[in-house]
Design a protein around this motif. Structure first.
Motif, PDB file in Angstrom:
ATOM      1  N   ILE A  45       9.375 -22.251 -55.108  1.00 43.69           N
ATOM      2  CA  ILE A  45       9.750 -21.471 -56.204  1.00 43.69           C
ATOM      3  C   ILE A  45      11.003 -22.213 -56.855  1.00 43.69           C
ATOM      4  O   ILE A  45      11.915 -22.495 -56.187  1.00 43.69           O
ATOM      5  N   GLY A  46      11.291 -22.229 -58.251  1.00 46.53           N
ATOM      6  CA  GLY A  46      12.403 -22.701 -58.790  1.00 46.53           C
ATOM      7  C   GLY A  46      13.490 -21.650 -58.847  1.00 46.53           C
ATOM      8  O   GLY A  46      13.644 -20.568 -58.240  1.00 46.53           O
ATOM      9  N   ASP A  47      14.441 -21.999 -59.892  1.00 46.39           N
ATOM     10  CA  ASP A  47      15.463 -20.935 -60.036  1.00 46.39           C
ATOM     11  C   ASP A  47      14.853 -19.797 -60.561  1.00 46.39           C
ATOM     12  O   ASP A  47      14.250 -19.513 -61.503  1.00 46.39           O
ATOM     13  N   THR A  48      15.525 -18.762 -60.184  1.00 47.30           N
ATOM     14  CA  THR A  48      15.235 -17.384 -60.857  1.00 47.30           C
ATOM     15  C   THR A  48      16.418 -16.564 -61.189  1.00 47.30           C
ATOM     16  O   THR A  48      16.168 -15.535 -62.070  1.00 47.30           O
ATOM     17  N   ARG A  49      17.585 -16.896 -61.076  1.00 49.04           N
ATOM     18  CA  ARG A  49      18.846 -16.527 -61.078  1.00 49.04           C
ATOM     19  C   ARG A  49      19.007 -16.239 -62.746  1.00 49.04           C
ATOM     20  O   ARG A  49      19.515 -15.181 -63.269  1.00 49.04           O
ATOM     21  N   GLU A  50      18.866 -17.330 -63.386  1.00 50.44           N
ATOM     22  CA  GLU A  50      19.016 -17.347 -64.665  1.00 50.44           C
ATOM     23  C   GLU A  50      18.360 -16.368 -65.651  1.00 50.44           C
ATOM     24  O   GLU A  50      19.011 -15.762 -66.546  1.00 50.44           O
ATOM     25  N   THR A  51      17.135 -16.478 -65.286  1.00 50.61           N
ATOM     26  CA  THR A  51      16.302 -15.464 -66.034  1.00 50.61           C
ATOM     27  C   THR A  51      16.545 -13.926 -65.929  1.00 50.61           C
ATOM     28  O   THR A  51      16.484 -13.201 -66.776  1.00 50.61           O
ATOM     29  N   ALA A  52      16.518 -13.857 -64.624  1.00 52.52           N
ATOM     30  CA  ALA A  52      17.069 -12.299 -64.025  1.00 52.52           C
ATOM     31  C   ALA A  52      18.266 -11.794 -64.767  1.00 52.52           C
ATOM     32  O   ALA A  52      18.137 -10.638 -65.233  1.00 52.52           O
ATOM     33  N   LEU A  53      19.326 -12.768 -65.021  1.00 53.87           N
ATOM     34  CA  LEU A  53      20.841 -12.460 -65.383  1.00 53.87           C
ATOM     35  C   LEU A  53      20.453 -12.129 -67.018  1.00 53.87           C
ATOM     36  O   LEU A  53      21.000 -11.162 -67.585  1.00 53.87           O
ATOM     37  N   LYS A  54      19.614 -13.071 -67.850  1.00 59.62           N
ATOM     38  CA  LYS A  54      19.327 -12.668 -69.068  1.00 59.62           C
ATOM     39  C   LYS A  54      18.639 -11.513 -69.305  1.00 59.62           C
ATOM     40  O   LYS A  54      19.092 -10.703 -70.105  1.00 59.62           O
ATOM     41  N   ARG A  55      17.679 -11.161 -68.612  1.00 62.70           N
ATOM     42  CA  ARG A  55      16.762 -10.014 -68.687  1.00 62.70           C
ATOM     43  C   ARG A  55      17.747  -8.777 -68.123  1.00 62.70           C
ATOM     44  O   ARG A  55      17.599  -7.534 -68.862  1.00 62.70           O
ATOM     45  N   PHE A  56      18.776  -8.796 -67.338  1.00 62.57           N
ATOM     46  CA  PHE A  56      19.398  -7.967 -66.786  1.00 62.57           C
ATOM     47  C   PHE A  56      20.660  -7.405 -68.280  1.00 62.57           C
ATOM     48  O   PHE A  56      20.674  -6.261 -68.575  1.00 62.57           O
ATOM     49  N   PHE A  57      20.978  -8.441 -68.867  1.00 59.02           N
ATOM     50  CA  PHE A  57      21.836  -8.346 -69.888  1.00 59.02           C
ATOM     51  C   PHE A  57      21.008  -7.538 -71.231  1.00 59.02           C
ATOM     52  O   PHE A  57      21.649  -6.832 -71.935  1.00 59.02           O
ATOM     53  N   SER A  58      19.745  -7.915 -71.315  1.00 58.00           N
ATOM     54  CA  SER A  58      19.003  -7.495 -72.314  1.00 58.00           C
ATOM     55  C   SER A  58      18.495  -5.835 -71.929  1.00 58.00           C
ATOM     56  O   SER A  58      18.598  -4.944 -72.879  1.00 58.00           O
ATOM     57  N   TYR A 100      15.746 -14.026 -57.534  1.00 51.58           N
ATOM     58  CA  TYR A 100      16.082 -12.775 -58.021  1.00 51.58           C
ATOM     59  C   TYR A 100      14.974 -12.245 -58.664  1.00 51.58           C
ATOM     60  O   TYR A 100      14.422 -12.797 -59.465  1.00 51.58           O
ATOM     61  N   LEU A 101      14.963 -10.933 -58.679  1.00 51.56           N
ATOM     62  CA  LEU A 101      13.826 -10.170 -59.637  1.00 51.56           C
ATOM     63  C   LEU A 101      14.428  -9.505 -60.784  1.00 51.56           C
ATOM     64  O   LEU A 101      15.506  -8.902 -60.637  1.00 51.56           O
ATOM     65  N   SER A 102      13.749  -9.383 -61.927  1.00 47.79           N
ATOM     66  CA  SER A 102      14.300  -8.790 -63.151  1.00 47.79           C
ATOM     67  C   SER A 102      13.782  -7.055 -62.801  1.00 47.79           C
ATOM     68  O   SER A 102      12.881  -7.012 -62.014  1.00 47.79           O
ATOM     69  N   HIS A 103      14.103  -6.131 -63.441  1.00 49.71           N
ATOM     70  CA  HIS A 103      13.865  -5.033 -63.518  1.00 49.71           C
ATOM     71  C   HIS A 103      13.760  -4.219 -64.810  1.00 49.71           C
ATOM     72  O   HIS A 103      14.865  -4.631 -65.704  1.00 49.71           O
ATOM     73  N   HIS A 104      13.069  -3.375 -64.992  1.00 53.82           N
ATOM     74  CA  HIS A 104      13.040  -2.321 -66.207  1.00 53.82           C
ATOM     75  C   HIS A 104      12.385  -1.039 -66.203  1.00 53.82           C
ATOM     76  O   HIS A 104      12.098  -0.846 -64.803  1.00 53.82           O
ATOM     77  N   ALA A 105      12.629  -0.282 -66.960  1.00 50.77           N
ATOM     78  CA  ALA A 105      12.145   1.145 -66.752  1.00 50.77           C
ATOM     79  C   ALA A 105      10.945   1.307 -67.523  1.00 50.77           C
ATOM     80  O   ALA A 105      10.379   0.762 -68.342  1.00 50.77           O
ATOM     81  N   VAL A 106      10.040   2.214 -66.750  1.00 53.90           N
ATOM     82  CA  VAL A 106       8.633   2.493 -67.252  1.00 53.90           C
ATOM     83  C   VAL A 106       8.793   3.990 -67.383  1.00 53.90           C
ATOM     84  O   VAL A 106       9.087   4.773 -66.368  1.00 53.90           O
ATOM     85  N   VAL A 107       8.411   4.831 -68.444  1.00 53.54           N
ATOM     86  CA  VAL A 107       8.542   6.028 -68.829  1.00 53.54           C
ATOM     87  C   VAL A 107       7.336   6.647 -68.783  1.00 53.54           C
ATOM     88  O   VAL A 107       6.305   6.258 -69.721  1.00 53.54           O
ATOM     89  N   ASN A 108       6.941   7.442 -67.962  1.00 57.46           N
ATOM     90  CA  ASN A 108       5.668   8.297 -68.020  1.00 57.46           C
ATOM     91  C   ASN A 108       6.076   9.947 -68.325  1.00 57.46           C
ATOM     92  O   ASN A 108       6.347  10.673 -67.736  1.00 57.46           O
ATOM     93  N   GLU A 109       5.898  10.013 -69.697  1.00 53.10           N
ATOM     94  CA  GLU A 109       6.094  11.379 -70.291  1.00 53.10           C
ATOM     95  C   GLU A 109       5.175  12.671 -69.575  1.00 53.10           C
ATOM     96  O   GLU A 109       5.608  13.667 -69.592  1.00 53.10           O
ATOM     97  N   ASN A 110       3.996  12.203 -69.134  1.00 49.02           N
ATOM     98  CA  ASN A 110       3.110  13.120 -68.610  1.00 49.02           C
ATOM     99  C   ASN A 110       3.562  13.601 -66.874  1.00 49.02           C
ATOM    100  O   ASN A 110       3.028  14.407 -66.578  1.00 49.02           O
ATOM    101  N   SER A 111       4.574  12.839 -66.445  1.00 50.70           N
ATOM    102  CA  SER A 111       4.875  13.119 -65.184  1.00 50.70           C
ATOM    103  C   SER A 111       5.853  14.190 -65.002  1.00 50.70           C
ATOM    104  O   SER A 111       6.563  14.721 -65.806  1.00 50.70           O
ATOM    105  N   THR A 112       5.442  15.066 -64.115  1.00 51.58           N
ATOM    106  CA  THR A 112       6.274  16.483 -63.814  1.00 51.58           C
ATOM    107  C   THR A 112       7.573  16.251 -62.901  1.00 51.58           C
ATOM    108  O   THR A 112       8.178  16.991 -62.782  1.00 51.58           O
ATOM    109  N   THR A 113       7.340  15.067 -62.071  1.00 44.74           N
ATOM    110  CA  THR A 113       8.561  14.717 -61.068  1.00 44.74           C
ATOM    111  C   THR A 113       9.498  13.528 -61.718  1.00 44.74           C
ATOM    112  O   THR A 113      10.609  13.972 -61.880  1.00 44.74           O
ATOM    113  N   SER A 114       9.091  12.427 -61.775  1.00 46.20           N
ATOM    114  CA  SER A 114      10.134  11.302 -62.247  1.00 46.20           C
ATOM    115  C   SER A 114       9.355  10.753 -63.269  1.00 46.20           C
ATOM    116  O   SER A 114       8.520   9.931 -63.393  1.00 46.20           O
TER     117      SER A 114
END
Length: 218
Positions: A45-58, A100-114
């Protein structure tokens, strides 16, 4: 794997099962500790830091536009820390020994818990166009098919079911392989960006479904 062992496994599925048997241990409390099944035992695997950091700022910019979502995201991350599902890195591993892993939110309006769930992206391509998931083996499907489960459900007069709280997080990833699960985070944009290491099995990694089911079977 027992009487329900699947037939006609691929070479990779057999290797993933053998890897589990060889490298999985349990701590004094009985909790499973696993190693990620890396193909050929070598990460390509190559460099993952730069992409993960850009996506974090986004991500930060998007959360600033939606204060309610930001509060839920902060709550999720705070709980992750409090439950020791991730830890702050005081000394960073070398680039060749980290992902480095990027992360983001997934919203499920039909969920009764989270309704908001944070997803970690193990399929994001690195600088050599390969992702963490490209480097991981996928184990076989070992749970019974839905038809068999429903048929068994109708066989008896009484049925017992149970739910395992935070199922994936009950399984720990050994410290060395946890370096392949680094993320960026800060609670506020006026603070420095920090690196955290995810310590538990991460939903979204290719072998996660196999590993969690295999631990249950074990």
């Amino acid at each position: 794997m027992g009487s329900n062992e699947p037939l006609n496994l691929t070479t990779e599925e057999i290797a993933c099962e053998n890897h589990f048997r060889k490298n999985t241990i349990r701590d004094d409390s009985g909790r499973f500790i696993v190693k990620l099944p890396i193909k050929n035992d070598k990460l390509d695997i190559g460099d993952t830091r730069e992409t993960a950091l850009k996506r974090f700022f986004s991500l930060e910019r998007n959360l600033r536009k939606d204060p309610q979502k930001k509060r839920k995201y902060l709550k999720f991350i705070s709980e992750y820390r409090e439950l020791n599902h991730m830890e702050l890195m005081t000394q960073l591993p070398s680039d060749s020994q980290s992902v480095y892993l990027s992360h983001h939110a997934v919203v499920n309006e039909n969920s009764t818990t989270s309704r908001l769930r944070v997803v970690f992206d193990a399929s994001a391509k690195s600088s050599n166009n390969r992702s963490l998931n490209d480097n991981l083996m996928s184990g076989p499907v070992i749970q019974q098919d839905l038809f068999s489960i429903i048929s068994r459900f109708r066989t008896f007069q009484y049925v017992l079911t149970r739910d395992i709280t935070k199922m994936y997080h009950q399984i720990r990833v050994n410290y060395e392989d946890a370096n392949y699960q680094l993320i960026f985070w800060r609670d506020s944009s006026d603070k420095p960006v920090q690196t955290y290491r995810l310590l538990t099995l991460t939903y979204g990694t290719k072998p996660a479904s196999f590993i969690v089911t295999r631990c249950l079977e074990e």
